[in-house]
Design a protein around this motif. Structure first.
Motif, PDB file in Angstrom:
ATOM      1  N   ASP A  24      84.109  28.557   3.236  1.00 38.54           N
ATOM      2  CA  ASP A  24      84.902  29.651   3.781  1.00 38.54           C
ATOM      3  C   ASP A  24      85.757  30.282   2.688  1.00 38.54           C
ATOM      4  O   ASP A  24      86.236  29.599   1.780  1.00 38.54           O
ATOM      5  CB  ASP A  24      85.829  29.159   4.895  1.00 38.54           C
ATOM      6  CG  ASP A  24      85.082  28.871   6.194  1.00 38.54           C
ATOM      7  OD1 ASP A  24      83.999  29.456   6.390  1.00 38.54           O
ATOM      8  OD2 ASP A  24      85.577  28.054   6.999  1.00 38.54           O
ATOM      9  N   ARG A  25      85.930  31.578   2.782  1.00 36.93           N
ATOM     10  CA  ARG A  25      86.869  32.293   1.932  1.00 36.93           C
ATOM     11  C   ARG A  25      88.124  32.548   2.766  1.00 36.93           C
ATOM     12  O   ARG A  25      88.026  32.868   3.951  1.00 36.93           O
ATOM     13  CB  ARG A  25      86.289  33.627   1.469  1.00 36.93           C
ATOM     14  CG  ARG A  25      85.424  33.560   0.206  1.00 36.93           C
ATOM     15  CD  ARG A  25      84.140  32.835   0.381  1.00 36.93           C
ATOM     16  NE  ARG A  25      83.221  33.042  -0.744  1.00 36.93           N
ATOM     17  CZ  ARG A  25      82.102  32.389  -0.895  1.00 36.93           C
ATOM     18  NH1 ARG A  25      81.720  31.479   0.003  1.00 36.93           N
ATOM     19  NH2 ARG A  25      81.321  32.619  -1.934  1.00 36.93           N
ATOM     20  N   TYR A  26      89.279  32.444   2.138  1.00 34.07           N
ATOM     21  CA  TYR A  26      90.528  32.581   2.874  1.00 34.07           C
ATOM     22  C   TYR A  26      91.343  33.764   2.372  1.00 34.07           C
ATOM     23  O   TYR A  26      91.301  34.113   1.184  1.00 34.07           O
ATOM     24  CB  TYR A  26      91.366  31.298   2.747  1.00 34.07           C
ATOM     25  CG  TYR A  26      90.736  30.104   3.435  1.00 34.07           C
ATOM     26  CD1 TYR A  26      90.977  29.848   4.784  1.00 34.07           C
ATOM     27  CD2 TYR A  26      89.890  29.251   2.736  1.00 34.07           C
ATOM     28  CE1 TYR A  26      90.399  28.758   5.417  1.00 34.07           C
ATOM     29  CE2 TYR A  26      89.295  28.162   3.355  1.00 34.07           C
ATOM     30  CZ  TYR A  26      89.549  27.919   4.698  1.00 34.07           C
ATOM     31  OH  TYR A  26      88.964  26.853   5.327  1.00 34.07           O
ATOM     32  N   THR A  27      92.083  34.373   3.299  1.00 36.58           N
ATOM     33  CA  THR A  27      93.006  35.438   2.936  1.00 36.58           C
ATOM     34  C   THR A  27      94.295  34.824   2.407  1.00 36.58           C
ATOM     35  O   THR A  27      94.472  33.605   2.412  1.00 36.58           O
ATOM     36  CB  THR A  27      93.336  36.311   4.163  1.00 36.58           C
ATOM     37  OG1 THR A  27      94.076  35.515   5.102  1.00 36.58           O
ATOM     38  CG2 THR A  27      92.067  36.820   4.823  1.00 36.58           C
ATOM     39  N   ASN A  67      97.000  34.828   3.825  1.00 33.12           N
ATOM     40  CA  ASN A  67      97.692  34.213   4.962  1.00 33.12           C
ATOM     41  C   ASN A  67      97.036  32.921   5.429  1.00 33.12           C
ATOM     42  O   ASN A  67      97.449  32.351   6.445  1.00 33.12           O
ATOM     43  CB  ASN A  67      97.754  35.204   6.132  1.00 33.12           C
ATOM     44  CG  ASN A  67      98.560  36.440   5.797  1.00 33.12           C
ATOM     45  OD1 ASN A  67      99.540  36.363   5.058  1.00 33.12           O
ATOM     46  ND2 ASN A  67      98.153  37.576   6.327  1.00 33.12           N
ATOM     47  N   GLY A  68      96.025  32.500   4.719  1.00 31.13           N
ATOM     48  CA  GLY A  68      95.377  31.247   5.067  1.00 31.13           C
ATOM     49  C   GLY A  68      94.326  31.354   6.159  1.00 31.13           C
ATOM     50  O   GLY A  68      93.839  30.338   6.663  1.00 31.13           O
ATOM     51  N   LYS A  69      93.940  32.592   6.542  1.00 33.12           N
ATOM     52  CA  LYS A  69      92.911  32.778   7.556  1.00 33.12           C
ATOM     53  C   LYS A  69      91.546  32.923   6.900  1.00 33.12           C
ATOM     54  O   LYS A  69      91.437  33.399   5.768  1.00 33.12           O
ATOM     55  CB  LYS A  69      93.216  34.013   8.403  1.00 33.12           C
ATOM     56  CG  LYS A  69      94.495  33.899   9.224  1.00 33.12           C
ATOM     57  CD  LYS A  69      94.690  35.148  10.072  1.00 33.12           C
ATOM     58  CE  LYS A  69      95.954  35.029  10.922  1.00 33.12           C
ATOM     59  NZ  LYS A  69      96.158  36.243  11.755  1.00 33.12           N
ATOM     60  N   VAL A  70      90.510  32.487   7.632  1.00 30.04           N
ATOM     61  CA  VAL A  70      89.153  32.649   7.111  1.00 30.04           C
ATOM     62  C   VAL A  70      88.846  34.139   6.992  1.00 30.04           C
ATOM     63  O   VAL A  70      89.035  34.905   7.946  1.00 30.04           O
ATOM     64  CB  VAL A  70      88.123  31.964   8.033  1.00 30.04           C
ATOM     65  CG1 VAL A  70      86.712  32.249   7.539  1.00 30.04           C
ATOM     66  CG2 VAL A  70      88.376  30.468   8.082  1.00 30.04           C
ATOM     67  N   ASP A  71      88.385  34.544   5.841  1.00 35.79           N
ATOM     68  CA  ASP A  71      88.083  35.944   5.570  1.00 35.79           C
ATOM     69  C   ASP A  71      86.582  36.172   5.727  1.00 35.79           C
ATOM     70  O   ASP A  71      85.785  35.520   5.063  1.00 35.79           O
ATOM     71  CB  ASP A  71      88.529  36.303   4.157  1.00 35.79           C
ATOM     72  CG  ASP A  71      88.438  37.793   3.889  1.00 35.79           C
ATOM     73  OD1 ASP A  71      88.368  38.563   4.862  1.00 35.79           O
ATOM     74  OD2 ASP A  71      88.421  38.179   2.711  1.00 35.79           O
TER      75      ASP A  71
END
Length: 306
Positions: free
Chosen positions: A266-269, A271-275
């Motif tokens: 997973d890639r994350y933003t 803010n720690g959300k999955v991008d």
């Protein structure tokens, strides 16, 4: 006709001396959705991208009229307020077939399309060895498209494209475009220019007819940004490989990662959300709007969410 709404809007922009139409090339629903989310005022459906995405084949005249029209109509239907300019290759046959092609594009809500002067077994304009039809055949194509437009009472914009510079020279290319405009074309498209001076010259030679500029990465025409294109006098500039190149590079990277490591992380933003997770893609494609519509009309499929 309702199908002419986007065409009329495109014509209004073409008539505005202060504006230039900048179009990213899209080849499917997802790339079109991404471009729409960024806020582009128009989209370009690439024929090369259609061949690659629908057929997995190079741009060598292998797509049929139904391949192209179906793809263009799907893209145009995603947002009727955003004009779609579509590749129509050579029109897919003689005058009768070109008239039929024009009617199909009109009914699908396409705002504009371009027809070229290559033989039916055409190829990408930035490849070598292109063969052209004679001037009379090319002009008959434009005339057939214009006649079909009149019969359908449509406002669709006809773009005349010539690939003549490579084999017949610049002067012949200008002659073909001027005759095509007399036959009903609204916009001139000179493909395969090799210098910035020639890019400027065609705008001067075709005035007051608006000109169309094709910016292909790795192609034969020098790349300029949209401001420079506007300064040159162009009214429409497309980057047809925008979607195709992005997908190619990203898919290659992801597949290489999966092959080498056995997973795609997973890639994350910030803010720690999955991008770019599955819900991001579904939302881009209208998930929430579909759910809300179902509820509004009394459907029960989404009462527990989605």
């Amino acid at each position: 006709m309702s199908q002419t709404k986007s065409a009329t809007k495109l014509r209004q922009v073409l008539a505005d001396a202060d504006k230039i139409i900048v179009c990213p090339g899209v080849h499917d629903g997802l790339t079109a959705r991404v471009a729409l989310s960024i806020g582009f005022d128009a989209l370009y459906m690439t024929g090369a991208g259609t061949a690659a995405s629908r057929l997995g084949q190079p741009d060598l005249g292998l797509t049929t009229v139904d391949d192209m029209v179906t793809n263009a109509g799907m893209i145009a239907g995603l947002n009727r307020d955003v004009p779609v300019i579509a590749d129509a290759d050579t029109g897919f046959g003689g005058p009768l077939m070109i008239a039929r092609t024009t009617e199909k594009y009109i009914l699908q809500g396409v705002a504009a399309f371009h027809i070229e002067d290559q033989v039916t077994t055409k190829r990408c304009g930035h490849l070598t060895g292109k063969e052209l039809v004679d001037t009379n055949t090319f002009v008959a194509r434009i005339r057939a498209a214009a006649a079909a437009r009149a019969r359908m009472e449509s406002d669709i914009v006809i773009i005349a494209r010539t690939d003549a510079p490579q084999s017949l020279g610049y002067e012949e290319a200008v002659t073909r475009l001027k005759i095509a405009v007399q036959a009903g074309a609204d916009v001139a498209f000179l493909e395969g220019m090799r210098t910035k001076e020639q890019m400027r010259q065609i705008v001067r030679d075709m005035a007051p007819t608006p000109c169309f500029l094709n910016m292909v990465g790795g192609g034969v025409t020098p790349l300029v940004n949209s401001q420079e294109a506007k300064d040159m006098g162009y009214k429409i500039v497309i980057s047809p490989m925008a979607g195709l190149t992005s997908v190619y590079l990203a898919m290659h990277e992801s597949c290489q990662e999966l092959k080498n490591t056995g997973e795609i992380k997973d890639r994350y933003t910030e803010n720690g959300k999955v991008d770019g997770g599955v819900r991001d893609v579904f939302e881009l494609c209208g998930l929430s709007k579909c759910v809300e519509f179902g509820k509004e009309v009394g459907g029960v499929s989404f009462v527990n969410g989605a």
